[in-house]
Enzyme design. Structure first.
Site, mmCIF file in Angstrom:
data_model
loop_
_atom_site.group_PDB
_atom_site.id
_atom_site.type_symbol
_atom_site.label_atom_id
_atom_site.label_comp_id
_atom_site.label_asym_id
_atom_site.label_seq_id
_atom_site.Cartn_x
_atom_site.Cartn_y
_atom_site.Cartn_z
ATOM 1 N N ARG A 1 -43.879 43.811 -9.441
ATOM 2 C CA ARG A 1 -43.862 43.189 -8.120
ATOM 3 C C ARG A 1 -42.434 43.069 -7.607
ATOM 4 O O ARG A 1 -41.546 42.641 -8.340
ATOM 5 C CB ARG A 1 -44.492 41.788 -8.192
ATOM 6 C CG ARG A 1 -46.000 41.818 -8.104
ATOM 7 C CD ARG A 1 -46.579 40.444 -8.245
ATOM 8 N NE ARG A 1 -46.027 39.449 -7.322
ATOM 9 C CZ ARG A 1 -46.625 38.310 -7.029
ATOM 10 N NH1 ARG A 1 -47.789 38.010 -7.577
ATOM 11 N NH2 ARG A 1 -46.077 37.455 -6.208
ATOM 12 N N ARG B 1 -43.864 38.714 -17.144
ATOM 13 C CA ARG B 1 -44.837 39.541 -16.415
ATOM 14 C C ARG B 1 -44.161 40.821 -15.909
ATOM 15 O O ARG B 1 -44.719 41.912 -16.015
ATOM 16 C CB ARG B 1 -45.386 38.728 -15.234
ATOM 17 C CG ARG B 1 -46.261 39.507 -14.277
ATOM 18 C CD ARG B 1 -47.066 38.578 -13.395
ATOM 19 N NE ARG B 1 -46.322 38.096 -12.238
ATOM 20 C CZ ARG B 1 -46.745 37.164 -11.396
ATOM 21 N NH1 ARG B 1 -47.909 36.575 -11.598
ATOM 22 N NH2 ARG B 1 -46.024 36.787 -10.367
ATOM 23 N N ARG C 1 -50.762 27.160 1.539
ATOM 24 C CA ARG C 1 -49.430 26.933 0.988
ATOM 25 C C ARG C 1 -48.601 26.001 1.865
ATOM 26 O O ARG C 1 -47.462 25.690 1.514
ATOM 27 C CB ARG C 1 -48.693 28.277 0.872
ATOM 28 C CG ARG C 1 -48.671 28.888 -0.529
ATOM 29 C CD ARG C 1 -47.930 30.192 -0.401
ATOM 30 N NE ARG C 1 -47.385 30.767 -1.583
ATOM 31 C CZ ARG C 1 -47.985 31.693 -2.348
ATOM 32 N NH1 ARG C 1 -49.215 32.043 -2.125
ATOM 33 N NH2 ARG C 1 -47.338 32.239 -3.350
ATOM 34 N N LYS D 1 -52.774 31.096 -11.483
ATOM 35 C CA LYS D 1 -53.833 31.042 -10.465
ATOM 36 C C LYS D 1 -54.607 32.365 -10.396
ATOM 37 O O LYS D 1 -55.837 32.367 -10.414
ATOM 38 C CB LYS D 1 -53.238 30.748 -9.074
ATOM 39 C CG LYS D 1 -52.474 29.437 -8.987
ATOM 40 C CD LYS D 1 -52.026 29.153 -7.551
ATOM 41 C CE LYS D 1 -51.024 30.152 -6.988
ATOM 42 N NZ LYS D 1 -49.676 30.106 -7.606
ATOM 43 N N ARG E 1 -38.954 31.484 -4.316
ATOM 44 C CA ARG E 1 -40.391 31.185 -4.367
ATOM 45 C C ARG E 1 -40.635 29.776 -4.901
ATOM 46 O O ARG E 1 -41.515 29.062 -4.430
ATOM 47 C CB ARG E 1 -41.112 32.226 -5.224
ATOM 48 C CG ARG E 1 -41.302 33.547 -4.492
ATOM 49 C CD ARG E 1 -41.527 34.703 -5.436
ATOM 50 N NE ARG E 1 -42.810 34.646 -6.110
ATOM 51 C CZ ARG E 1 -43.081 35.311 -7.229
ATOM 52 N NH1 ARG E 1 -42.146 36.068 -7.805
ATOM 53 N NH2 ARG E 1 -44.264 35.222 -7.777
HETATM 54 P P1 AMP Z 1 -48.560 35.388 -4.390
HETATM 55 O O1 AMP Z 1 -49.170 36.682 -4.805
HETATM 56 O O2 AMP Z 1 -49.587 34.335 -4.108
HETATM 57 O O3 AMP Z 1 -47.495 34.921 -5.340
HETATM 58 O O4 AMP Z 1 -47.826 35.646 -2.983
HETATM 59 C C1 AMP Z 1 -46.770 36.580 -2.873
HETATM 60 C C2 AMP Z 1 -46.005 36.344 -1.576
HETATM 61 O O5 AMP Z 1 -46.872 36.546 -0.447
HETATM 62 C C3 AMP Z 1 -45.448 34.950 -1.373
HETATM 63 O O6 AMP Z 1 -44.209 34.758 -2.028
HETATM 64 C C4 AMP Z 1 -45.325 34.897 0.149
HETATM 65 O O7 AMP Z 1 -44.231 35.652 0.616
HETATM 66 C C5 AMP Z 1 -46.589 35.617 0.584
HETATM 67 N N1 AMP Z 1 -47.737 34.695 0.700
HETATM 68 C C6 AMP Z 1 -48.882 34.703 -0.044
HETATM 69 N N2 AMP Z 1 -49.729 33.745 0.331
HETATM 70 C C7 AMP Z 1 -49.105 33.074 1.344
HETATM 71 C C8 AMP Z 1 -49.461 31.945 2.134
HETATM 72 N N3 AMP Z 1 -50.628 31.303 1.967
HETATM 73 N N4 AMP Z 1 -48.568 31.546 3.088
HETATM 74 C C9 AMP Z 1 -47.402 32.178 3.278
HETATM 75 N N5 AMP Z 1 -46.999 33.222 2.543
HETATM 76 C C10 AMP Z 1 -47.840 33.694 1.584
#
Ligand code: AMP
Length: 195
Positions: free
Chosen positions: A140, A128, A89, A14, A151
């Site tokens: 990360r 990654r 999400r 994404k 996740r």
């Molecule tokens: P990402 O970079 O999109 O993989 O997001 C990293 C982490 O941020 C996720 O595992 C969640 O802990 C938090 N996070 C990101 N976007 C959301 C969302 N829309 N709702 C809830 N938690 C989020």
């Protein structure tokens, strides 16, 4: 102006695809993950509050992410449209996004589901982390086997119902995320250009 949601599990590509659309189409990427990581790095109160949750791989509260998205949408400035990356999400977030867009006289035009097999996701995310580590870049905090499991589970329990939600609402399209990045980009472009 075309607004899209990129939907898919962690590691589906994404973020990569969103960045390409920003470069090629003057769209604006709204990644709640990036916003939360920024808040964490700059040490804001909210950033500190969510750090442990993110590290475990759980979702932060709907209120926090809806608030972040609301702020960005209200300040405006996306001539080419928005790419929602990692948001919504949950069903509550999806409803809130629908309300917000309506308030602003806008709409979500496409929901593009990036489909990838689970085994590939795990390999990609571990890859990654290894690549970042080799290149001397920060890894990360949630790119490890334990958080990844959480996740993925969060994705299947809380986010994957959005596929049915948007199918029923209309506008859901699937792209094969197993292809190389250029093919995935081309497939997404085809969807956007057909409009
Ligand atoms: P990402 O970079 O999109 O993989 O997001 C990293 C982490 O941020 C996720 O595992 C969640 O802990 C938090 N996070 C990101 N976007 C959301 C969302 N829309 N709702 C809830 N938690 C989020």
């Amino acid at each position: 102006m075309t607004n899209i949601i990129l939907l898919g599990p962690p590691g589906a590509g994404k973020g990569t695809q969103a960045k390409r659309l920003v470069d090629e189409r003057a769209m604006v990427q709204l990644s709640t993950g990036d916003m939360l990581r920024e808040a964490k790095t700059s040490g804001t109160e909210m950033g500190n509050r969510v750090a442990a949750v993110m590290e475990r791989g759980e979702l932060v509260t709907d209120e926090i992410v809806i608030g972040l998205i609301r702020e960005k949408l209200i300040s405006g400035g996306a001539k080419g449209g928005y790419i929602f990356d990692g948001f919504p999400r949950t069903l509550k977030q999806a409803d809130a996004l629908g309300d917000l867009m309506q308030e602003l006289g806008q709409q979500v035009d496409f929901v593009i589901e990036l489909q990838v097999k689970d085994e590939v996701l795990v390999d990609r995310i571990v890859g990654r982390a290894e690549e970042a580590s080799r290149a001397g870049q920060p890894v990360r905090a949630d790119d490890n086997a334990e958080s990844l499991k959480t996740r993925l589970m969060a994705y299947y329990k809380q986010t994957s119902p959005l596929i049915g939600y948007y199918y029923a609402k209309g506008g859901l399209l699937a792209v094969d995320g197993l292809n190389d990045m250029d093919t995935v980009s081309a497939d997404i472009s085809k969807i956007l250009d057909a409009r």
